[in-house]
Motif scaffolding. Sequence first.
Motif, PDB file in Angstrom:
ATOM      1  N   ILE A 149       0.858  -0.674  -0.079  1.00 14.35           N
ATOM      2  CA  ILE A 149       0.090   0.070   0.359  1.00 14.35           C
ATOM      3  C   ILE A 149       1.034   1.113  -0.096  1.00 14.35           C
ATOM      4  N   HIS A 150       0.661   1.985  -0.898  1.00 13.48           N
ATOM      5  CA  HIS A 150       1.791   3.510  -0.900  1.00 13.48           C
ATOM      6  C   HIS A 150       0.689   4.715   0.230  1.00 13.48           C
ATOM      7  N   GLY A 151       1.231   5.269   0.015  1.00 16.43           N
ATOM      8  CA  GLY A 151       0.744   6.416   1.144  1.00 16.43           C
ATOM      9  C   GLY A 151       0.247   5.409   1.757  1.00 16.43           C
ATOM     10  N   GLY A 152       0.817   4.513   2.902  1.00 17.66           N
ATOM     11  CA  GLY A 152      -0.538   4.268   4.092  1.00 17.66           C
ATOM     12  C   GLY A 152      -0.525   4.870   4.925  1.00 17.66           C
ATOM     13  N   ALA A 153       0.358   5.980   5.306  1.00 16.48           N
ATOM     14  CA  ALA A 153      -0.313   7.129   6.611  1.00 16.48           C
ATOM     15  C   ALA A 153      -1.651   8.071   6.006  1.00 16.48           C
ATOM     16  N   GLY A 154      -1.716   7.579   4.979  1.00 20.18           N
ATOM     17  CA  GLY A 154      -3.051   9.005   4.178  1.00 20.18           C
ATOM     18  C   GLY A 154      -4.043   8.491   4.548  1.00 20.18           C
ATOM     19  N   VAL A 175       5.791   5.168   3.595  1.00 15.34           N
ATOM     20  CA  VAL A 175       5.112   6.171   4.650  1.00 15.34           C
ATOM     21  C   VAL A 175       6.486   7.496   4.397  1.00 15.34           C
ATOM     22  N   SER A 176       6.334   8.293   4.896  1.00 10.76           N
ATOM     23  CA  SER A 176       7.246   9.188   5.978  1.00 10.76           C
ATOM     24  C   SER A 176       8.282   8.608   6.554  1.00 10.76           C
ATOM     25  N   SER A 177       9.373   9.126   6.950  1.00 13.37           N
ATOM     26  CA  SER A 177       9.720   8.632   8.666  1.00 13.37           C
ATOM     27  C   SER A 177       9.174   9.215   9.456  1.00 13.37           C
ATOM     28  N   SER A 178       8.421  10.203   9.807  1.00  4.32           N
ATOM     29  CA  SER A 178       7.882  10.268  10.997  1.00  4.32           C
ATOM     30  C   SER A 178       6.460  10.031  11.139  1.00  4.32           C
ATOM     31  N   ASP A 179       6.296   9.216   9.958  1.00  3.99           N
ATOM     32  CA  ASP A 179       5.147   7.945   9.986  1.00  3.99           C
ATOM     33  C   ASP A 179       5.255   6.531   9.483  1.00  3.99           C
ATOM     34  N   LYS A 180       6.732   6.326   9.996  1.00  8.19           N
ATOM     35  CA  LYS A 180       6.783   4.997  10.191  1.00  8.19           C
ATOM     36  C   LYS A 180       5.928   4.399  11.072  1.00  8.19           C
ATOM     37  N   VAL A 191       7.161  -2.155   6.611  1.00  7.82           N
ATOM     38  CA  VAL A 191       6.970   0.048   6.506  1.00  7.82           C
ATOM     39  C   VAL A 191       8.442   0.085   5.777  1.00  7.82           C
ATOM     40  N   ILE A 192       8.087   0.763   4.646  1.00  2.00           N
ATOM     41  CA  ILE A 192       9.476   1.767   4.263  1.00  2.00           C
ATOM     42  C   ILE A 192       9.435   2.958   3.995  1.00  2.00           C
ATOM     43  N   ASP A 193      10.554   3.518   4.587  1.00  2.00           N
ATOM     44  CA  ASP A 193      10.523   4.932   4.476  1.00  2.00           C
ATOM     45  C   ASP A 193      10.876   6.236   3.193  1.00  2.00           C
ATOM     46  N   TYR A 194       9.642   5.864   2.421  1.00  2.00           N
ATOM     47  CA  TYR A 194      10.308   6.158   1.021  1.00  2.00           C
ATOM     48  C   TYR A 194      10.931   7.301   0.384  1.00  2.00           C
ATOM     49  N   LYS A 195      11.163   8.154   1.266  1.00  2.00           N
ATOM     50  CA  LYS A 195      12.066   8.892   0.672  1.00  2.00           C
ATOM     51  C   LYS A 195      13.611   8.865   0.710  1.00  2.00           C
ATOM     52  N   ALA A 196      14.001   7.238   1.494  1.00  2.00           N
ATOM     53  CA  ALA A 196      15.141   6.597   2.293  1.00  2.00           C
ATOM     54  C   ALA A 196      15.528   5.555   1.647  1.00  2.00           C
ATOM     55  N   GLU A 197      14.634   4.920   1.164  1.00  2.00           N
ATOM     56  CA  GLU A 197      14.587   3.827   0.869  1.00  2.00           C
ATOM     57  C   GLU A 197      13.764   3.418  -0.511  1.00  2.00           C
ATOM     58  N   LYS A 198      14.386   1.913  -1.505  1.00  2.00           N
ATOM     59  CA  LYS A 198      13.810   2.033  -2.293  1.00  2.00           C
ATOM     60  C   LYS A 198      12.424   0.639  -2.219  1.00  2.00           C
ATOM     61  N   PHE A 199      11.878   1.117  -1.799  1.00  2.00           N
ATOM     62  CA  PHE A 199      10.184  -0.345  -1.880  1.00  2.00           C
ATOM     63  C   PHE A 199      11.105  -1.682  -2.747  1.00  2.00           C
TER      64      PHE A 199
END
Length: 245
Positions: A149-154, A175-180, A191-199
């Motif tokens: 699921i992309h955007g799981g914190a939305g 999600v972003s790191s703040s939403d992990k 849970v993957i930080d989309y800014k720092a990791e490649k899913f």
Amino acid sequence: MQAVRIHRFGGPEVMAIEEIDRPTPAANEVLIKVFAASVNPVDAKMREGKYPVVTEKDLPYVLGRDVSGEIAATGSDVASFLIGDNVFAFLSPEHGGYEEFVLARADEVAAKPQSLDAVGAAAVPLAGITAWQGLFDHGGLQSGQRVLIHGGAGGVGHFAIQFAKAKGAWVATTVSSSDKDFATDLGADQVIDYKAEKFEELVKPVDLVLDLIGGETQERSFGVVKPGGALISTLQEPDKARAKN
């Protein structure tokens, strides 16, 4: 009563607070005294004239798809609700929720969960239904399957995580790191930080991708879908040629 209406399509400036007549429910309708109404992307599209369900012939028009409130009146055929019942509703396009009293068909209305206040309840229907449709009606997700699921914190994504887990699926989410921590608390298995990791380098092949982001994220998602799997998007139609390959 007061309502927020538009008389023409455009930016936020076209919305105006006006006095209109209080409606009377038909036989299969209820009248809801509105305590809270949500704002969704579709409301902006309707306001801009970019949603084909609402055209110039429908103007002036009241926006708003989700409401919570209490039953103020019932139609003659309605036996499922009583005056004073606390409810929430996903309204059909002919009625908008940005008004003091709104009509709804009885089958569009449900009892408000006691665990939610009026504002929280008003934020549930459209986002929740979108998550359900993406996962199950279109994605066909089953117990034991794997979903990304992309955007799981939305708004839609956080419902999708919970629905998928309740179904018995394995869930990864970006999600972003703040939403992990938030996504983990909702039950996500990875849970993957989309800014720092490649899913696509971290997630093993999945049966379903629910794309709530679009663009490059959607294109990269083809690489993690199993043969015979599905990529469902709320934003743009996935490329048919890539899907076939």
